[in-house]
Write a protein that holds these residues in place. Structure first.
Motif, PDB file in Angstrom:
ATOM      1  N   VAL A   1       0.294   5.691  -0.176  1.00  0.00           N
ATOM      2  CA  VAL A   1      -0.256   6.269   0.846  1.00  0.00           C
ATOM      3  C   VAL A   1       0.678   7.275   0.688  1.00  0.00           C
ATOM      4  O   VAL A   1       1.920   7.515   0.785  1.00  0.00           O
ATOM      5  CB  VAL A   1      -1.141   6.404   2.060  1.00  0.00           C
ATOM      6  CG1 VAL A   1      -2.273   5.176   1.225  1.00  0.00           C
ATOM      7  CG2 VAL A   1      -0.041   5.763   2.797  1.00  0.00           C
TER       8      VAL A   1
ATOM      9  N   GLN B   1       0.393   9.270   6.943  1.00  0.00           N
ATOM     10  CA  GLN B   1      -0.519   9.005   8.046  1.00  0.00           C
ATOM     11  C   GLN B   1      -1.888   9.277   8.287  1.00  0.00           C
ATOM     12  O   GLN B   1      -1.758  10.168   8.544  1.00  0.00           O
ATOM     13  CB  GLN B   1       0.945   9.427   8.959  1.00  0.00           C
ATOM     14  CG  GLN B   1       2.363   8.392   8.490  1.00  0.00           C
ATOM     15  CD  GLN B   1       3.156   9.469   7.481  1.00  0.00           C
ATOM     16  OE1 GLN B   1       2.764  10.857   8.224  1.00  0.00           O
ATOM     17  NE2 GLN B   1       4.279   9.034   7.447  1.00  0.00           N
TER      18      GLN B   1
ATOM     19  N   SER C   1      -2.725   5.816  -3.783  1.00  0.00           N
ATOM     20  CA  SER C   1      -3.744   6.412  -3.242  1.00  0.00           C
ATOM     21  C   SER C   1      -4.226   6.956  -4.779  1.00  0.00           C
ATOM     22  O   SER C   1      -3.214   6.923  -6.004  1.00  0.00           O
ATOM     23  CB  SER C   1      -4.037   7.698  -2.008  1.00  0.00           C
ATOM     24  OG  SER C   1      -1.809   8.158  -3.405  1.00  0.00           O
TER      25      SER C   1
ATOM     26  N   LEU D   1       0.330  -1.619  -0.047  1.00  0.00           N
ATOM     27  CA  LEU D   1      -0.351   0.044   0.029  1.00  0.00           C
ATOM     28  C   LEU D   1       0.800   1.086   0.371  1.00  0.00           C
ATOM     29  O   LEU D   1       1.854   1.449   1.015  1.00  0.00           O
ATOM     30  CB  LEU D   1      -1.045   0.012   1.501  1.00  0.00           C
ATOM     31  CG  LEU D   1      -1.826   1.156   1.158  1.00  0.00           C
ATOM     32  CD1 LEU D   1      -2.206   1.182   0.191  1.00  0.00           C
ATOM     33  CD2 LEU D   1      -2.147   1.325   2.722  1.00  0.00           C
TER      34      LEU D   1
ATOM     35  N   CYS E   1      -0.027   0.714  13.113  1.00  0.00           N
ATOM     36  CA  CYS E   1       0.535  -0.553  12.441  1.00  0.00           C
ATOM     37  C   CYS E   1       0.297  -1.868  13.301  1.00  0.00           C
ATOM     38  O   CYS E   1       0.198  -3.464  13.122  1.00  0.00           O
ATOM     39  CB  CYS E   1       1.820  -0.843  11.662  1.00  0.00           C
ATOM     40  SG  CYS E   1       1.626   0.777  10.288  1.00  0.00           S
TER      41      CYS E   1
ATOM     42  N   PHE F   1      -6.687  -4.174   6.520  1.00  0.00           N
ATOM     43  CA  PHE F   1      -5.548  -4.846   6.797  1.00  0.00           C
ATOM     44  C   PHE F   1      -5.575  -6.336   7.145  1.00  0.00           C
ATOM     45  O   PHE F   1      -5.281  -7.608   7.747  1.00  0.00           O
ATOM     46  CB  PHE F   1      -5.090  -4.106   7.502  1.00  0.00           C
ATOM     47  CG  PHE F   1      -4.511  -2.591   6.986  1.00  0.00           C
ATOM     48  CD1 PHE F   1      -3.600  -3.174   6.119  1.00  0.00           C
ATOM     49  CD2 PHE F   1      -5.586  -1.330   7.353  1.00  0.00           C
ATOM     50  CE1 PHE F   1      -3.382  -1.838   5.024  1.00  0.00           C
ATOM     51  CE2 PHE F   1      -4.364  -0.291   6.810  1.00  0.00           C
ATOM     52  CZ  PHE F   1      -3.892  -0.506   5.689  1.00  0.00           C
TER      53      PHE F   1
ATOM     54  N   TYR G   1       4.908   5.169   3.760  1.00  0.00           N
ATOM     55  CA  TYR G   1       4.137   6.432   3.748  1.00  0.00           C
ATOM     56  C   TYR G   1       4.859   7.469   2.739  1.00  0.00           C
ATOM     57  O   TYR G   1       6.786   7.276   3.191  1.00  0.00           O
ATOM     58  CB  TYR G   1       4.314   6.738   4.728  1.00  0.00           C
ATOM     59  CG  TYR G   1       3.251   5.903   5.902  1.00  0.00           C
ATOM     60  CD1 TYR G   1       1.871   6.083   5.648  1.00  0.00           C
ATOM     61  CD2 TYR G   1       4.242   5.362   6.193  1.00  0.00           C
ATOM     62  CE1 TYR G   1       1.135   6.024   6.326  1.00  0.00           C
ATOM     63  CE2 TYR G   1       3.109   4.462   7.453  1.00  0.00           C
ATOM     64  CZ  TYR G   1       1.458   4.465   7.592  1.00  0.00           C
ATOM     65  OH  TYR G   1       0.147   4.194   8.332  1.00  0.00           O
TER      66      TYR G   1
ATOM     67  N   ILE H   1       3.299  -1.319   3.943  1.00  0.00           N
ATOM     68  CA  ILE H   1       2.555   0.615   3.771  1.00  0.00           C
ATOM     69  C   ILE H   1       4.299   1.256   3.531  1.00  0.00           C
ATOM     70  O   ILE H   1       5.098   0.841   4.886  1.00  0.00           O
ATOM     71  CB  ILE H   1       2.794   0.613   4.779  1.00  0.00           C
ATOM     72  CG1 ILE H   1       1.147  -0.234   5.260  1.00  0.00           C
ATOM     73  CG2 ILE H   1       1.923   1.947   4.689  1.00  0.00           C
ATOM     74  CD1 ILE H   1      -0.028  -0.179   6.614  1.00  0.00           C
TER      75      ILE H   1
ATOM     76  N   GLU I   1      -3.150   5.862   5.748  1.00  0.00           N
ATOM     77  CA  GLU I   1      -4.033   4.114   4.869  1.00  0.00           C
ATOM     78  C   GLU I   1      -5.821   3.728   5.918  1.00  0.00           C
ATOM     79  O   GLU I   1      -5.456   2.445   4.945  1.00  0.00           O
ATOM     80  CB  GLU I   1      -2.778   3.414   6.251  1.00  0.00           C
ATOM     81  CG  GLU I   1      -2.770   3.157   7.313  1.00  0.00           C
ATOM     82  CD  GLU I   1      -2.814   4.861   8.120  1.00  0.00           C
ATOM     83  OE1 GLU I   1      -3.158   5.301   8.619  1.00  0.00           O
ATOM     84  OE2 GLU I   1      -1.847   5.399   7.892  1.00  0.00           O
TER      85      GLU I   1
END
Length: 623
Positions: free
Chosen positions: A105, A108, A220, A103, A152, A119, A133, A131, A111
């Motif tokens: 994105v 923060q 995204s 993922l 997470c 998830f 960021y 993930i 997600e």
């Protein structure tokens, strides 16, 4: 006396809103003692402004004291009977099992907007989740790193599966805005000290994708936020480079919105049964709503009390963003759209009669010339092929790397500012051209051609509106679309996903089946159903499941495909009137509490007007 009561009520409401405003600005957590502090302050003000404050003070004190307790007593029966939805469905292995998921994105908290509630399902069924960021530099808001890692950890993603690229906020007004990537002392950026450029971000994402080779990439898409623009473009540019360089690697690519489907969605959590995501117009209309993929979430996150649900606890993790105020927008499904990564044109050569056509096969649907600082209001059309007005041919020719079968084409076009291609002609291998009308609503046009042994084909623009009408991307596919997920999920007739469901008070209700991928539509020949309460009945009639459950009864309804690959299990209940009433009162009371102390309002303007009202009230009392 009536005047005193009216003034007391107004002052009580103002007190609550002012406390709320202070809490939002300063990050104060609500405590009952704040009522007392505010009440004492009003006592002092009234003592100085009023000649006869006794009756007013008594009324005000009684009102302020009783309001929270009355709300609490109304909410208590609901809170005691409210519980997390039981997760009874164990038939999602085909959907969530044994996959490598990445993922990407911007921020923060994005997600949760993208995959909140999903998830847990991936992890439960044996998939790994990583993930990335992209935005948030440690020198600006490093505490957001801690918030993300806490989330997470809560949902079961280890720190080793979390990557912070460390790029700074591009619209920050602070004087010390960073110029290089940076993490925190405990959490370094992916590459510390890199210049904040779009090229570096693209290369970082390309490197991560090639290292991990995920089966599914969630990214995204183009929301109205500038940083979402940047990350969307960076994801697609990185994917384009990966797909061009690795002809055998073809991951499932899913694009989703943070604002359209969650952050700015409809605040409809407070219902007997949670609602599914509704359509809300996006800044850029790219994907048809009816083509969305709907993923069922982990049922145990839900509760008829939002404040007692696990999803609310997850949103509360991001205190810096006050994300809890958006939890009320959470829905029964997560939606995403597939971008196929197996276009035959990724390795094709391109020739145009005029204009710039080199980016028609780069996977980018939007592009801007800015390297990093993106203007929210500028049109993302830098990658579009826009033939010159004097060009009489207005054609583009794609030559494939190898002769191939083409099942269908996807044509994306530039529809910004009323620039629209209305009609094109397409010819394959010098065959006679065929004309096609294109969609003018911003969505891609799917053209089924079913041509064999295609070496090249030519697209000519026949009719268009606007000086900048053109195409942004052309894709060709050899076969029908491969579905990234195969699943079934029960829905009510409003197409809301069903988990722990209260049926109609009549005890009779019809249900539908959402079937995706290899799963077949509902029919008595392809599915069997069962209930575990002999007092309740269920039948498949055509494309519906008819259920009867008497008042006060509950049952588990299980739908299973004949090949046993797909199943869905839900809880159906028909609560009595008292339980429904307790729930309605509890939800209404909680919604008021949520709206006052947590919900998103224009608080600053409201508070200023309220302060002005208090001043006028006090002056009136003094007179």
């Amino acid at each position: 006396m009536i005047l005193h009561l009216i003034l007391s009520l107004i002052l009580s409401i103002e007190t609550i809103i002012i406390i709320d405003f202070a809490m939002v600005l300063k990050g104060i957590h609500f405590k009952l003692s704040l009522y007392g502090i505010s009440l004492l302050s009003q006592f002092i003000l009234l003592a100085f402004c009023s000649d006869t404050p006794n009756i007013l003070l008594f009324t005000l004190a009684a009102t302020l004291f009783l309001i929270p307790w009355v709300m609490y007593l109304l909410w208590l029966p609901f809170a005691k009977t409210s519980h997390d939805f039981e997760d009874v469905d164990n038939g999602k292995t085909a959907c969530y099992g044994n996959k490598k998921v990445l993922l990407i994105v911007p921020h923060q908290d994005d997600e949760i907007n993208a995959l909140g509630g999903i998830f847990e399902e991936f992890i439960k069924y044996g998939s790994t989740v990583h993930i990335v960021y992209a935005i948030t530099n440690g020198t600006i808001q490093g505490f957001r790193y801690t918030e993300a890692l806490n989330l997470c950890k809560h949902i079961g993603i280890p720190d080793s599966n979390v990557t912070f690229l460390g790029y700074g906020f591009i619209h920050s007004k602070k004087a010390n805005i960073p110029t290089v990537t940076k993490g925190t002392q405990n959490v370094p950026a992916y590459k510390e000290g890199q210049a904040l450029t779009r090229e570096n971000m693209v290369n970082d994402l390309k490197e991560i994708i090639l290292l991990q080779k995920p089966d599914i990439i969630f990214g995204s898409d183009y929301d109205y936020h500038e940083e979402h623009h940047l990350v969307t473009i960076a994801i697609d540019e990185a994917l384009g480079k990966v797909l061009k360089s690795k002809s055998k690697y073809r991951p499932m690519v899913m694009k989703s919105y943070a604002y359209r489907t969650t952050w700015e969605s409809y605040p409809d959590y407070y219902k007997n049964n949670i609602r599914s995501t509704l359509y809300k117009k996006a800044t850029v209309e790219t994907y048809p709503w009816e083509e969305r993929l709907r993923l069922p979430i982990a049922a145990h996150l839900l509760n008829r009390s939002l404040l007692r649900s696990d999803i609310f606890r997850q949103y509360k993790t991001f205190k810096s963003q006050r994300a809890a105020m958006r939890a009320i927008n959470f829905n029964a499904d997560k939606v995403a759209w597939q971008r196929r990564s197996d276009s035959l044109l990724l390795q094709a050569t391109i020739q145009v009669s005029s204009g710039k056509g080199s980016k028609l096969n780069d996977f980018l649907l939007y592009d801007k010339s800015e390297t990093f600082m993106l203007n929210r209001d500028s049109f993302p059309t830098e990658g579009a092929w826009i033939p010159e007005e004097t060009d009489k041919e207005k054609k583009v020719t794609f030559t494939l790397a190898n002769p191939s079968r083409i099942e269908y084409l996807l044509l994306y076009q530039n529809t910004w500012n009323s620039n629209v291609v209305e009609k094109v002609s397409i010819s394959f291998n010098n065959e006679k051209p065929t004309q096609y009308s294109l969609r003018t609503d911003g969505y891609p046009t799917r053209i089924h051609v079913r041509k064999e042994d295609v070496d090249f084909f030519t697209i000519r623009i026949i009719n268009s509106r606007g000086a900048n009408a053109g195409l942004t991307e052309v894709e060709a596919f050899e076969c029908k679309e491969e579905q990234p997920f195969s699943l079934i999920k029960l829905m009510n007739t409003s197409e809301d996903f069903v988990y722990d469901y209260w049926i109609n008070t009549s005890g009779e209700e019809s249900f539908l089946l959402y079937a995706k991928g290899d799963a077949l539509p509902l029919s008595a020949a392809d599915y069997s159903i069962s209930v575990d309460n002999p007092k309740c009945k269920a039948f498949i009639i055509g494309a519906e499941i008819k259920v009867y459950c008497p008042k006060g009864e509950q049952t588990r309804l299980i739908v299973t495909s004949v090949n046993s690959l797909y199943s869905d299990t839900v809880i159906l209940s028909n609560p009595n009137k008292m339980k429904r009433l307790r729930c309605a009162i509890g939800q209404k009371t909680e919604a008021i509490y949520y709206g006052i102390f947590i919900g998103d309002t224009h608080r600053k303007a409201t508070s200023l007007s309220i302060l002005s009202m208090i001043k006028s009230h006090l002056c009136f009392i003094q007179k």
